[in-house]
Enzyme design. Structure first.
Site, PDB file in Angstrom:
ATOM      1  N   ARG A   1      32.974  31.380  43.183  1.00 46.00           N
ATOM      2  CA  ARG A   1      34.390  31.482  42.794  1.00 46.00           C
ATOM      3  C   ARG A   1      34.925  32.797  43.360  1.00 46.00           C
ATOM      4  NH1 ARG A   1      37.398  33.811  38.776  1.00 46.00           N
ATOM      5  NH2 ARG A   1      39.082  32.564  37.891  1.00 46.00           N
TER       6      ARG A   1
ATOM      7  N   LYS B   1      34.711  42.151  41.191  1.00 48.30           N
ATOM      8  CA  LYS B   1      34.370  42.518  39.807  1.00 48.30           C
ATOM      9  C   LYS B   1      33.998  43.993  39.687  1.00 48.30           C
ATOM     10  CE  LYS B   1      34.632  38.493  37.450  1.00 48.30           C
ATOM     11  NZ  LYS B   1      33.750  37.356  37.137  1.00 48.30           N
TER      12      LYS B   1
HETATM   13  N1  HH2 Z   1      35.817  35.269  36.097  1.00 49.31           N
HETATM   14  C1  HH2 Z   1      37.116  35.387  35.774  1.00 49.31           C
HETATM   15  C2  HH2 Z   1      37.834  34.291  35.275  1.00 49.31           C
HETATM   16  N2  HH2 Z   1      37.260  33.084  35.148  1.00 49.31           N
HETATM   17  N3  HH2 Z   1      35.378  31.680  35.394  1.00 49.31           N
HETATM   18  C3  HH2 Z   1      34.088  31.527  35.717  1.00 49.31           C
HETATM   19  N4  HH2 Z   1      33.504  30.318  35.602  1.00 49.31           N
HETATM   20  N5  HH2 Z   1      33.339  32.575  36.179  1.00 49.31           N
HETATM   21  C4  HH2 Z   1      33.844  33.832  36.331  1.00 49.31           C
HETATM   22  O1  HH2 Z   1      33.092  34.745  36.724  1.00 49.31           O
HETATM   23  C5  HH2 Z   1      35.220  34.030  35.980  1.00 49.31           C
HETATM   24  C6  HH2 Z   1      35.963  32.919  35.500  1.00 49.31           C
HETATM   25  C7  HH2 Z   1      37.781  36.704  35.951  1.00 49.31           C
HETATM   26  O2  HH2 Z   1      38.381  36.783  37.217  1.00 49.31           O
HETATM   27  P1  HH2 Z   1      39.948  36.530  37.500  1.00 49.31           P
HETATM   28  O3  HH2 Z   1      40.300  35.106  37.225  1.00 49.31           O
HETATM   29  O4  HH2 Z   1      40.297  37.005  38.850  1.00 49.31           O
HETATM   30  O5  HH2 Z   1      40.666  37.525  36.509  1.00 49.31           O
HETATM   31  P2  HH2 Z   1      41.485  37.333  35.162  1.00 49.31           P
HETATM   32  O6  HH2 Z   1      40.565  36.746  34.150  1.00 49.31           O
HETATM   33  O7  HH2 Z   1      41.930  38.735  34.824  1.00 49.31           O
HETATM   34  O8  HH2 Z   1      42.635  36.400  35.442  1.00 49.31           O
END
Ligand code: HH2
Length: 285
Positions: free
Chosen positions: A256, A222
């Site tokens: 996660r 992040k």
């Molecule tokens: N962060 C992201 C997406 N979903 N869900 C939960 N519960 N908590 C989080 O911190 C969280 C989440 C963002 O990360 P990522 O899926 O890698 O990126 P993107 O949203 O750009 O696909």
């Protein structure tokens, strides 16, 4: 402390679950496009399971700052081949990262056990879908929407306000027929938060664990790690591990992550340290 996800019950009293991220998206912030085809996503999912992920979180909509919504049918077009294959070939716990009740409903029918809802029941139909399926639910805090959430977020007391918001959503879930033991809570690191807010939420995680439900943290790669270290997304592993380890030491039970093998090792040590500390605390009665 039990987290109940359909037929599965995770006892998280003294262990930590690692949730591996499978982004079936062209535009996610750290791995957009890498796992966009079903073949690439499946290969990645199998690798994360081999590395020790106990839950896979499948997402088809990026929620990075500035991202717009992806229509439900398009989310499902991306998710379905991957989810259906994994449901057939593994008994790992499958989570769907969606804010859309109609996507969640299709995913649960196809064998998912958890809905990871970054809007914490923003879709009015979501609670009913989760309740009917008996699914596990992650309620995440976000201020605003991805399109505008990083425009000058402000709090008087970030940890207190996030906890109050999640406590209210937990009550809403309960009122809609979702038992408390199905719900995990997530402060939503980077979702409408400055670097300082994210640090405060992690450092004061006891304000969330006090709600009596397992706390999930998503710190992997992040931007707060990037800001602290002045490093791009592909060089944030150590910083992410440090944040995850501290969060687990302070009480988080689900992590996660994009980097499963390294995270499994880090949180095992952090969890053992937490257990050693708890064992030394005077008994409360
Ligand atoms: N962060 C992201 C997406 N979903 N869900 C939960 N519960 N908590 C989080 O911190 C969280 C989440 C963002 O990360 P990522 O899926 O890698 O990126 P993107 O949203 O750009 O696909």
């Amino acid at each position: 402390m039990i987290w109940q996800c359909r037929g599965r019950a995770f006892d998280l009293a003294d262990r930590t679950l690692v949730m591996g991220i499978v982004n079936i998206t062209p535009d996610s912030f750290s791995d957009g496009g890498r796992f966009f085809t079903p073949e690439a996503a499946l290969g990645h999912a199998r690798r994360l399971l081999a590395e020790g992920a106990e839950v896979l979180d499948l997402g088809a909509e990026s929620t990075r700052p500035g991202a717009g919504p992806v229509p439900a049918d398009e989310q499902w077009r991306r998710l379905s081949p991957v989810l259906e294959t994994l449901a057939r070939e593994t008994d790992a716990c499958l989570s769907v990262d969606t804010a859309s009740a109609s996507v969640a409903e299709r995913a649960l029918a196809a064998g998912a056990q958890v809905v990871n809802d970054v809007t914490a029941l923003g879709d009015p139909a979501m609670a009913g879908v989760v309740a009917r399926a008996g699914a596990g639910l992650v309620l995440m805090h976000m201020r605003g929407a991805p399109a505008d959430m990083q425009r000058d977020p402000r709090y008087q007391d970030a940890a207190g306000e996030v906890a109050a918001h999640l406590a209210a959503r937990l009550d809403d879930a309960r009122a809609a027929g979702i038992e408390r033991d199905r719900v995990a809570l997530d402060p939503g690191i980077g979702f409408g938060k400055t670097v300082q807010h994210s640090l405060e939420l992690l450092a004061r995680i006891e304000t969330l664990t006090a709600l009596g439900r397992p706390v999930l943290v998503g710190v992997s790669r992040k931007s707060f790690v990037g800001h602290l270290l002045d490093l791009p997304v592909d060089q944030r592993l150590e910083g992410s591990l440090a944040a995850a380890a501290v969060a687990v030491f302070l009480g988080a039970r689900i992590v996660r992550t994009h980097d499963v093998a390294a995270t499994v090792r880090a949180v095992r040590v952090a969890g053992a340290l937490r257990a050693a500390r708890v064992a030394q605390e005077p008994a409360h009665d």
